[in-house]
Design a protein around this motif. Sequence first.
Motif, PDB file in Angstrom:
ATOM      1  N   PHE A  31       0.805  -1.224   0.000  1.00  0.00           N
ATOM      2  CA  PHE A  31       0.000   0.000   0.000  1.00  0.00           C
ATOM      3  C   PHE A  31       0.838   1.274   0.000  1.00  0.00           C
ATOM      4  O   PHE A  31       0.333   2.351  -0.363  1.00  0.00           O
ATOM      5  CB  PHE A  31      -1.015  -0.025   1.150  1.00  0.00           C
ATOM      6  CG  PHE A  31      -2.192  -0.879   0.822  1.00  0.00           C
ATOM      7  CD1 PHE A  31      -2.139  -2.266   0.963  1.00  0.00           C
ATOM      8  CD2 PHE A  31      -3.346  -0.323   0.302  1.00  0.00           C
ATOM      9  CE1 PHE A  31      -3.210  -3.068   0.608  1.00  0.00           C
ATOM     10  CE2 PHE A  31      -4.429  -1.110  -0.059  1.00  0.00           C
ATOM     11  CZ  PHE A  31      -4.357  -2.497   0.096  1.00  0.00           C
ATOM     12  N   ALA A  80       0.986   3.411  -3.214  1.00  0.00           N
ATOM     13  CA  ALA A  80       0.020   4.472  -3.547  1.00  0.00           C
ATOM     14  C   ALA A  80       0.357   5.780  -2.843  1.00  0.00           C
ATOM     15  O   ALA A  80      -0.130   6.847  -3.238  1.00  0.00           O
ATOM     16  CB  ALA A  80      -1.396   4.037  -3.171  1.00  0.00           C
ATOM     17  N   TYR A  86      -3.990   6.887   5.138  1.00  0.00           N
ATOM     18  CA  TYR A  86      -3.020   7.705   4.398  1.00  0.00           C
ATOM     19  C   TYR A  86      -3.019   9.116   4.952  1.00  0.00           C
ATOM     20  O   TYR A  86      -3.890   9.514   5.726  1.00  0.00           O
ATOM     21  CB  TYR A  86      -3.385   7.741   2.914  1.00  0.00           C
ATOM     22  CG  TYR A  86      -3.089   6.443   2.181  1.00  0.00           C
ATOM     23  CD1 TYR A  86      -1.805   6.153   1.741  1.00  0.00           C
ATOM     24  CD2 TYR A  86      -4.098   5.528   1.926  1.00  0.00           C
ATOM     25  CE1 TYR A  86      -1.527   4.969   1.067  1.00  0.00           C
ATOM     26  CE2 TYR A  86      -3.825   4.335   1.252  1.00  0.00           C
ATOM     27  CZ  TYR A  86      -2.537   4.076   0.824  1.00  0.00           C
ATOM     28  OH  TYR A  86      -2.266   2.898   0.167  1.00  0.00           O
ATOM     29  N   ASP A 101      -3.753   9.964  -2.456  1.00  0.00           N
ATOM     30  CA  ASP A 101      -3.175   8.629  -2.263  1.00  0.00           C
ATOM     31  C   ASP A 101      -4.257   7.610  -1.913  1.00  0.00           C
ATOM     32  O   ASP A 101      -4.207   6.444  -2.338  1.00  0.00           O
ATOM     33  CB  ASP A 101      -2.117   8.664  -1.153  1.00  0.00           C
ATOM     34  CG  ASP A 101      -0.935   9.568  -1.514  1.00  0.00           C
ATOM     35  OD1 ASP A 101      -0.800   9.908  -2.714  1.00  0.00           O
ATOM     36  OD2 ASP A 101      -0.172   9.937  -0.604  1.00  0.00           O
ATOM     37  N   THR A 102      -5.261   8.047  -1.158  1.00  0.00           N
ATOM     38  CA  THR A 102      -6.385   7.172  -0.790  1.00  0.00           C
ATOM     39  C   THR A 102      -7.121   6.718  -2.057  1.00  0.00           C
ATOM     40  O   THR A 102      -7.434   5.534  -2.228  1.00  0.00           O
ATOM     41  CB  THR A 102      -7.367   7.951   0.121  1.00  0.00           C
ATOM     42  OG1 THR A 102      -6.631   8.554   1.173  1.00  0.00           O
ATOM     43  CG2 THR A 102      -8.446   7.061   0.682  1.00  0.00           C
ATOM     44  N   ASP A 162      -5.909   6.687  -5.088  1.00  0.00           N
ATOM     45  CA  ASP A 162      -5.013   5.843  -5.890  1.00  0.00           C
ATOM     46  C   ASP A 162      -5.012   4.403  -5.372  1.00  0.00           C
ATOM     47  O   ASP A 162      -4.954   3.455  -6.151  1.00  0.00           O
ATOM     48  CB  ASP A 162      -3.583   6.407  -5.871  1.00  0.00           C
ATOM     49  CG  ASP A 162      -3.441   7.587  -6.827  1.00  0.00           C
ATOM     50  OD1 ASP A 162      -4.364   7.830  -7.634  1.00  0.00           O
ATOM     51  OD2 ASP A 162      -2.408   8.282  -6.752  1.00  0.00           O
ATOM     52  N   ALA A 163      -5.070   4.247  -4.050  1.00  0.00           N
ATOM     53  CA  ALA A 163      -5.086   2.889  -3.485  1.00  0.00           C
ATOM     54  C   ALA A 163      -6.338   2.144  -3.957  1.00  0.00           C
ATOM     55  O   ALA A 163      -6.269   0.973  -4.353  1.00  0.00           O
ATOM     56  CB  ALA A 163      -5.037   2.949  -1.961  1.00  0.00           C
ATOM     57  N   CYS A 164      -7.493   2.833  -3.935  1.00  0.00           N
ATOM     58  CA  CYS A 164      -8.736   2.183  -4.381  1.00  0.00           C
ATOM     59  C   CYS A 164      -8.686   1.895  -5.885  1.00  0.00           C
ATOM     60  O   CYS A 164      -9.143   0.850  -6.343  1.00  0.00           O
ATOM     61  CB  CYS A 164      -9.941   3.068  -4.075  1.00  0.00           C
ATOM     62  SG  CYS A 164     -10.268   3.188  -2.313  1.00  0.00           S
ATOM     63  N   ILE A 183      -4.849  -0.491  -6.469  1.00  0.00           N
ATOM     64  CA  ILE A 183      -4.444  -1.684  -5.699  1.00  0.00           C
ATOM     65  C   ILE A 183      -5.584  -2.687  -5.566  1.00  0.00           C
ATOM     66  O   ILE A 183      -5.361  -3.886  -5.441  1.00  0.00           O
ATOM     67  CB  ILE A 183      -3.866  -1.274  -4.321  1.00  0.00           C
ATOM     68  CG1 ILE A 183      -2.674  -0.324  -4.526  1.00  0.00           C
ATOM     69  CG2 ILE A 183      -3.417  -2.507  -3.533  1.00  0.00           C
ATOM     70  CD1 ILE A 183      -1.997   0.141  -3.253  1.00  0.00           C
ATOM     71  N   VAL A 242     -10.137  -3.309  -2.147  1.00  0.00           N
ATOM     72  CA  VAL A 242      -9.851  -2.049  -1.451  1.00  0.00           C
ATOM     73  C   VAL A 242     -11.055  -1.143  -1.616  1.00  0.00           C
ATOM     74  O   VAL A 242     -11.509  -0.899  -2.736  1.00  0.00           O
ATOM     75  CB  VAL A 242      -8.587  -1.362  -2.024  1.00  0.00           C
ATOM     76  CG1 VAL A 242      -8.232  -0.140  -1.199  1.00  0.00           C
ATOM     77  CG2 VAL A 242      -7.418  -2.333  -2.088  1.00  0.00           C
TER      78      VAL A 242
END
Length: 171
Positions: free
Chosen positions: A54, A57, A82, A87-88, A90-92, A95, A107
């Motif tokens: 993680f 991201a 985060y 970035d939050t 981008d993670a969803c 990732i 995610v």
Amino acid sequence: MASLFKDPAKLSAYRDRRFPGNQEEFEHALQTSTTVYVGNMSFYTTEEQVYELFSRAGEIKKIIMGLDKNSKTPCGFCFVLYYSREDTEDACKYISGTILDDRPIRVDFDWGFQDGRQWGRGRSGGQVRDEYRTDYDPDILLIAPNNFVCNSCILDSYFVIGGYGKLVQKE
Ligand code: GTA
């Protein structure tokens, strides 16, 4: 066309019944929070592995592993906090669906971590979804009835049939 991440209805299909507010407040939290929920994790995945994946991201503030409330062992989910909203998202976006420990993780946007949310809410201590699972999952352990001790967890009233995880008995 509205961005996927601007339409609150498309942010998450999950509604936390324990969110302390109304639907509008819930949607606002989902749109602004810097927390993601990670589901479908292996029970054996470590915090270090989550950090490794993680942090791709963005910079991570904190990771909270989801724990079985009886055995206090990981039960297949976690929260990643985060510093930034970008970035939050981008993670969803990037990732979710990737494979971690042989499992496609999910995610999801989350309204924000609060103490207590790290515990599985299922009647046997783990996640609710695992008690109703009808597909086979090798990560769900065989938990026998009558106080049988399994992988350091002790259950008193319920048992789950092997990898199918269906809650079948209440004594
Ligand atoms: N942001 O998708 C999620 C999510 N989930 C599934 C859990 N959490 C989530 N957060 C986000 N997105 O803090 C959070 C919870 C809590 C922690 C542990 O993880 O907010 P839990 O999974 O043990 O309990 O939560 P929860 O969420 O209260 O369970 P819920 O909503 O009843 O059910 C979860 C899933 O189980 C459902 O989506 C459904 O697939 C399945 N399920 C539940 N009840 C049944 C049923 N009767 N029959 C069949 N399937 C069922």
